[in-house]
Design an enzyme around this catalytic site. Structure first.
Site, PDB file in Angstrom:
ATOM      1  N   GLU A  43      -6.920 -10.329  -9.366  1.00 54.27           N
ATOM      2  CA  GLU A  43      -6.751  -8.883  -9.533  1.00 54.27           C
ATOM      3  C   GLU A  43      -6.087  -8.572 -10.879  1.00 54.27           C
ATOM      4  O   GLU A  43      -5.122  -9.222 -11.273  1.00 54.27           O
ATOM      5  CB  GLU A  43      -5.885  -8.340  -8.398  1.00 54.27           C
ATOM      6  CG  GLU A  43      -5.597  -6.841  -8.481  1.00 54.27           C
ATOM      7  CD  GLU A  43      -4.594  -6.388  -7.427  1.00 54.27           C
ATOM      8  OE1 GLU A  43      -4.554  -5.179  -7.150  1.00 54.27           O
ATOM      9  OE2 GLU A  43      -3.844  -7.236  -6.903  1.00 54.27           O
ATOM     10  N   LYS A 101      -9.863   0.588  -4.968  1.00 54.80           N
ATOM     11  CA  LYS A 101      -8.951   0.103  -3.935  1.00 54.80           C
ATOM     12  C   LYS A 101      -8.546   1.212  -2.968  1.00 54.80           C
ATOM     13  O   LYS A 101      -8.060   2.270  -3.370  1.00 54.80           O
ATOM     14  CB  LYS A 101      -7.716  -0.491  -4.608  1.00 54.80           C
ATOM     15  CG  LYS A 101      -6.764  -1.238  -3.696  1.00 54.80           C
ATOM     16  CD  LYS A 101      -5.698  -1.924  -4.552  1.00 54.80           C
ATOM     17  CE  LYS A 101      -4.732  -2.758  -3.744  1.00 54.80           C
ATOM     18  NZ  LYS A 101      -3.781  -3.484  -4.631  1.00 54.80           N
ATOM     19  N   CYS A 117      -6.599  -7.035  -2.991  1.00 55.70           N
ATOM     20  CA  CYS A 117      -5.213  -7.356  -2.645  1.00 55.70           C
ATOM     21  C   CYS A 117      -4.738  -6.669  -1.368  1.00 55.70           C
ATOM     22  O   CYS A 117      -5.059  -7.134  -0.282  1.00 55.70           O
ATOM     23  CB  CYS A 117      -4.308  -7.043  -3.826  1.00 55.70           C
ATOM     24  SG  CYS A 117      -2.732  -7.964  -3.790  1.00 55.70           S
TER      25      CYS A 117
END
Length: 322
Positions: free
Chosen positions: A40, A113, A150
């Site tokens: 990431e 995200k 993540c």
């Protein structure tokens, strides 16, 4: 189909980070990898460790991002699929994004995200808008993949949605390590309570939740983390690496160390995995009509007429202390 995970340390030298990413992608492709996961936000150190207005200047539109352009060039040359994680600027909005590049260099799209964390050393809500793309599965040349970023990896809902959309393998670019440690008190994680201070427990929890996604959806997981100690202001974070690949039972079949850059690969027979998923019946036997509480917005939902039993609550609390 062969997948790979990479891990490496990130510096403030953009060209060095891109060169490292390219070197490891080429190494993975040379060993036979067809889908390659990178960490990431690998273009820079994990700037979310601190609050600094200057870091917004790191963001760029997808079509102007050098990591995306490098990914397209490498994907086309090496015939590999590359999800590339970036700090995206779109007008007045900023996102933690990953752009999915197919094996001919074509951009299939960008995922933003969904789940944005906020805590000591991980101040993502300061920098990123909540993602607005929804959770997606992507049909690439070699497999249909789901890609989370993540903090997404802690949410069973995201993994299941990607599986329901047809994903055959789930990939998670990651940046996770210790809680922030004051620079003058090495090892004293005084900024967070409880087991969040314990890096070993953080790692175990991080890996275990993803192994659960693999087992629950009967598909492999690929997690790519970074390594190294990164200092910002008065604290530092030690990123614990240990990028890994699981099989469809959630068993770790490949894993890197906690302090060295590297590449791991594993080959899967997607047709056999598809047959196995079907024979287990996990998707056949789902009962979506029984899961309305998942989208109720609060719990218990306002239309519940029968209260939860206080005796049942006391029993569950008691059992947790055994």
């Amino acid at each position: 189909m062969t997948v790979a995970a990479t891990q490496f340390a990130c510096t403030w030298d953009l060209h060095e980070n891109l060169a490292t990413a390219e070197r490891l992608v080429r190494k993975a492709a040379g060993a036979g990898a067809q889908i390659i996961a990178l960490p990431e936000l690998f273009e820079t150190p994990y700037f979310c460790q601190s609050l600094d207005d200057e870091y917004f200047s790191l963001a760029a539109p997808i079509d102007e991002n050098p990591a995306v352009q490098l990914g397209r060039d490498l994907a086309h040359e090496l015939q590999v699929v590359l999800p590339v994680s970036t700090f995206e600027r779109d007008g007045q909005k900023y996102f933690n994004s990953v752009t999915i590049i197919d094996a001919d260099g074509t951009i299939l799209g960008t995922y933003r995200k969904t789940h944005i964390p906020e805590g000591p050393g991980y101040h993502e809500k300061f920098y990123f808008n909540p993602g607005d793309t929804g959770v997606r599965a992507w049909r690439t040349r070699y497999a249909t993949i789901g890609v989370g970023i993540c903090w997404d990896q802690w949410f069973v809902e995201s993994a299941r949605i990607m599986a329901l959309q047809g994903a055959e393998i789930l990939l998670y670019p990651t940046a996770i390590g210790s809680s922030p440690t004051p620079n003058d008190h090495h090892g004293d994680h005084s900024t967070e309570p409880g087991d969040l201070q314990n890096t070993e427990l953080r790692h175990t929890h991080w890996q275990t939740v993803q192994r659960g996604h693999a087992a629950a959806n009967m598909m492999p997981i690929v997690a790519a983390n970074r390594i190294g100690v990164e200092t910002q202001g008065t604290t530092h974070i030690e990123f614990f690496g240990q990028s890994f690949i699981t099989n469809q039972r959630g068993e770790v079949v490949e894993e890197l160390s906690n302090d060295r850059e590297g590449v791991i690969l594993h080959e899967f027979d997607l047709e056999k995995l598809r047959t196995q998923r079907a024979s287990w019946g996990l998707f056949r036997d789902r009962r979506p009509s029984a899961y309305t509480d998942l989208t109720a917005g609060s719990y218990p939902p306002s239309n519940r007429t029968t209260p939860l039993s206080p005796h049942r609550n006391r029993a569950s609390v008691s059992s947790s202390t055994i």
